[in-house]
Design a protein around this motif. Structure first.
Motif, PDB file in Angstrom:
ATOM      1  N   THR A  21      -9.921  -3.277   6.705  1.00  0.00           N
ATOM      2  CA  THR A  21      -9.127  -3.870   7.784  1.00  0.00           C
ATOM      3  C   THR A  21      -7.814  -3.134   7.967  1.00  0.00           C
ATOM      4  O   THR A  21      -7.264  -3.107   9.070  1.00  0.00           O
ATOM      5  N   SER A  22      -7.295  -2.545   6.884  1.00  0.00           N
ATOM      6  CA  SER A  22      -6.060  -1.762   6.991  1.00  0.00           C
ATOM      7  C   SER A  22      -6.315  -0.420   7.663  1.00  0.00           C
ATOM      8  O   SER A  22      -5.556   0.009   8.531  1.00  0.00           O
TER       9      SER A  22
ATOM     10  N   ASP B 184     -11.170   3.545  16.194  1.00  0.00           N
ATOM     11  CA  ASP B 184     -10.619   2.263  16.623  1.00  0.00           C
ATOM     12  C   ASP B 184     -11.033   1.950  18.059  1.00  0.00           C
ATOM     13  O   ASP B 184     -11.351   0.797  18.390  1.00  0.00           O
TER      14      ASP B 184
ATOM     15  N   GLN C 147      -2.693  -8.878   5.895  1.00  0.00           N
ATOM     16  CA  GLN C 147      -2.458  -7.764   4.990  1.00  0.00           C
ATOM     17  C   GLN C 147      -1.622  -8.268   3.830  1.00  0.00           C
ATOM     18  O   GLN C 147      -0.452  -8.593   3.990  1.00  0.00           O
TER      19      GLN C 147
ATOM     20  N   THR D  77      -1.839 -10.664  10.647  1.00  0.00           N
ATOM     21  CA  THR D  77      -1.643  -9.352  11.262  1.00  0.00           C
ATOM     22  C   THR D  77      -2.249  -9.309  12.655  1.00  0.00           C
ATOM     23  O   THR D  77      -1.641  -8.791  13.597  1.00  0.00           O
ATOM     24  N   SER D  78      -3.451  -9.837  12.803  1.00  0.00           N
ATOM     25  CA  SER D  78      -4.120  -9.839  14.108  1.00  0.00           C
ATOM     26  C   SER D  78      -5.192 -10.910  14.122  1.00  0.00           C
ATOM     27  O   SER D  78      -5.552 -11.466  13.073  1.00  0.00           O
TER      28      SER D  78
ATOM     29  N   PRO E  23      -8.027  -1.117  12.164  1.00  0.00           N
ATOM     30  CA  PRO E  23      -7.569  -2.409  12.688  1.00  0.00           C
ATOM     31  C   PRO E  23      -8.558  -3.075  13.644  1.00  0.00           C
ATOM     32  O   PRO E  23      -8.572  -4.304  13.756  1.00  0.00           O
TER      33      PRO E  23
END
Length: 501
Positions: free
Chosen positions: A420-421, A338, A442, A471-472, A424
């Motif tokens: 994507t999960s 990440d 999500q 989520t973002s 992140p």
């Protein structure tokens, strides 16, 4: 009186779930799922059932699954999902499946073959034959698809040449969803989108492409009637109603491909919103009105109804690249990965063309393989991960660039999927390469939710669907533009020298 707020997609208990209910079924590469959804397209707790299966694969290119096993699985998940549900509450049955698929069926409706899946490449020699006989650009403009082993034309030639007796016995060529519906409910009909994803639908007429069928020697009568999403079927077999009295009076929507359902599942159902999937493979797709007059060479366009098409391009290798790196060259912790994804770009990062299993959009080089260049003694696991994600990002950008030619009004890109999960920060380099913000959401079982939402849009067009929380948001940084422009030039240079020969 103030209007009640629209709920989110969170699962809800049956006692609190407003009707009408929709039974949605999802047949994926590794499992069959069934779930009840309420009027807002929210999953109903304790009414989700899953059965696992696996493709049968072999070195000769075989990739198939037992069609009758899937029929049995679907029956079982319907049994479980409807447990305790009274007649009259379920107003629709809808299904999505992996695309495209082919089952040869005899005059009695029984399968003569396993279900041949999109991943089966045994027709590769017949693909080469078709390409030598037909103008692929003309086929692409008519059907919206390239000539490829994923589609029906080379498969039909292969079956005809290699298994002439079986081919002669075949009364109908069905998709997996059609076969399941025929066996369980006596339903005949193929969704517009299913025939488009098979590579045999003329996208301008919404009818099977007679010129292409003539080239492979198959008459149109050996395929089911094409059914639009707005035309669900209510005439089902008495056996189905005896087994599932809860489905009395329900409308059955012909099975649609999972890519179409996925777009709807994340809320990308208009020309202004594109859906980006990032799982084992990846794609960017947008639903547009009508169909493009001229389709860019790197994209496909599948008719999904008489009024709309879904246009986009797919990447073979997204999550597959991350799994390969983690298990071979560059194992890192999720936290380290990440950090790499969120970091600013660095000169000297290796250049990666991420084609582990071939390229689809935009160059359609099916026999391409990954390229890793620019590696130095300073290149460690972090640098390899960074090069890989940048290569995937550029691959998405190549598709997005052509997509904007078709849908210049795109205002939002919504990303979802297992990658994507798990990672992140993955969409940060992607947003830089696209030069466009990417919203990450999500949504559990997004394709099955999309199938339910498709049915609800017909049953109750004015009723809102549950909202999907963001989520973002990954936003492009103008300061990184020069780096990604140069990366794109270097990517194309290597591609032209190694892949596009």
């Amino acid at each position: 009186m103030a209007e009640e707020p629209i709920p989110t997609t969170q699962a809800i208990a049956l006692v609190s779930a407003p009707a009408p209910y929709v039974l949605a079924i999802d047949i994926g590469s590794g499992s069959t799922r069934g779930c009840l959804y309420d009027a807002y397209a929210r999953p109903i707790k304790k009414h989700l059932v899953k059965a696992e299966h696996a493709f049968i694969e072999a070195a000769d290119g075989t990739a198939e699954v037992d069609a009758d096993q899937i029929v049995s699985e679907v029956g079982e998940v319907i049994d479980g999902a409807l447990k305790g549900i009274d007649p009259g509450l379920v107003k629709a049955v809808v299904m999505d499946t992996f695309a495209s698929s082919l089952v040869c069926v005899d005059a009695d409706g029984d399968a003569l073959t396993a279900c041949i899946t999109y991943a089966d490449s045994r027709s590769s020699e017949h693909l080469a034959k078709l390409r030598s006989q037909l103008d692929e650009d003309e086929v692409h403009q008519r059907t919206g698809t390239r000539l490829h082993t994923s589609y029906h034309p080379p498969r039909l030639l292969w079956l005809q040449d290699e298994f002439p007796e079986l081919f002669a016995k075949t009364a109908k060529f069905l998709s997996l969803g059609e076969y399941v519906y025929a066996k369980l409910a006596g339903i005949e009909g193929a969704a517009t989108s299913t025939m488009a994803w098979a590579g045999i639908l003329n996208r301008h007429t919404c009818e099977l492409d007679e010129e292409l069928l003539a080239a492979v020697g198959v008459d149109r009568s050996r395929f089911a009637p094409v059914v639009d999403p707005s035309e669900p079927i209510t005439d089902v077999s008495p056996e189905a109603l005896r087994r599932w009295p809860a489905l009395e009076g329900a409308a059955w929507f012909p099975a649609v491909p999972d890519g179409y359902a996925s777009n709807i599942g994340v809320g990308a159902s208009t020309p202004s919103v594109a859906a980006m999937s990032a799982a084992t493979s990846g794609a960017i797709r947008v639903i547009v009105d009508g169909t493009p007059d001229v389709l860019p060479t790197g994209l496909w366009a599948y008719r999904v109804s008489k009024t709309q098409s879904i246009v986009g391009g797919a990447l073979n290798d997204v999550g597959r690249v991350t799994l390969w790196l983690q298990s071979t060259l560059a194992p890192l912790t999720y936290e380290q990965i990440d950090e790499v994804f969120r970091a600013a770009p660095a000169e000297g990062t290796p250049l990666v063309l991420p084609f582990l299993t071939g390229e689809r959009a935009t160059g359609w080089a099916g026999d391409a393989r990954a390229v890793l260049t620019g590696v130095s003694s300073a290149s460690g696991p972090r640098e390899l991960w960074r090069g890989a994600v940048e290569g995937i990002a550029i691959s998405y950008a190549r598709v997005f660039e052509q997509l904007l030619e078709v849908a210049p009004g795109i205002r939002s890109v919504i990303a979802s999927g297992g990658v994507t999960s798990a990672y992140p920060g993955f969409m940060h380099p992607v947003a830089q390469a696209l030069g466009f913000p990417v919203e990450v959401v999500q949504v559990k079982r997004v394709t099955m939710r999309g199938a339910a939402a498709l049915a609800l849009s017909v049953l109750q067009a004015e009723h809102p669907l549950a909202t999907i929380p963001q989520t973002s948001l990954a936003e492009p940084d103008a300061g990184q533009r020069d780096y990604y422009d140069d990366l794109r030039r270097r990517f194309e240079s290597v591609y032209d020298g190694v892949i596009a020969k």
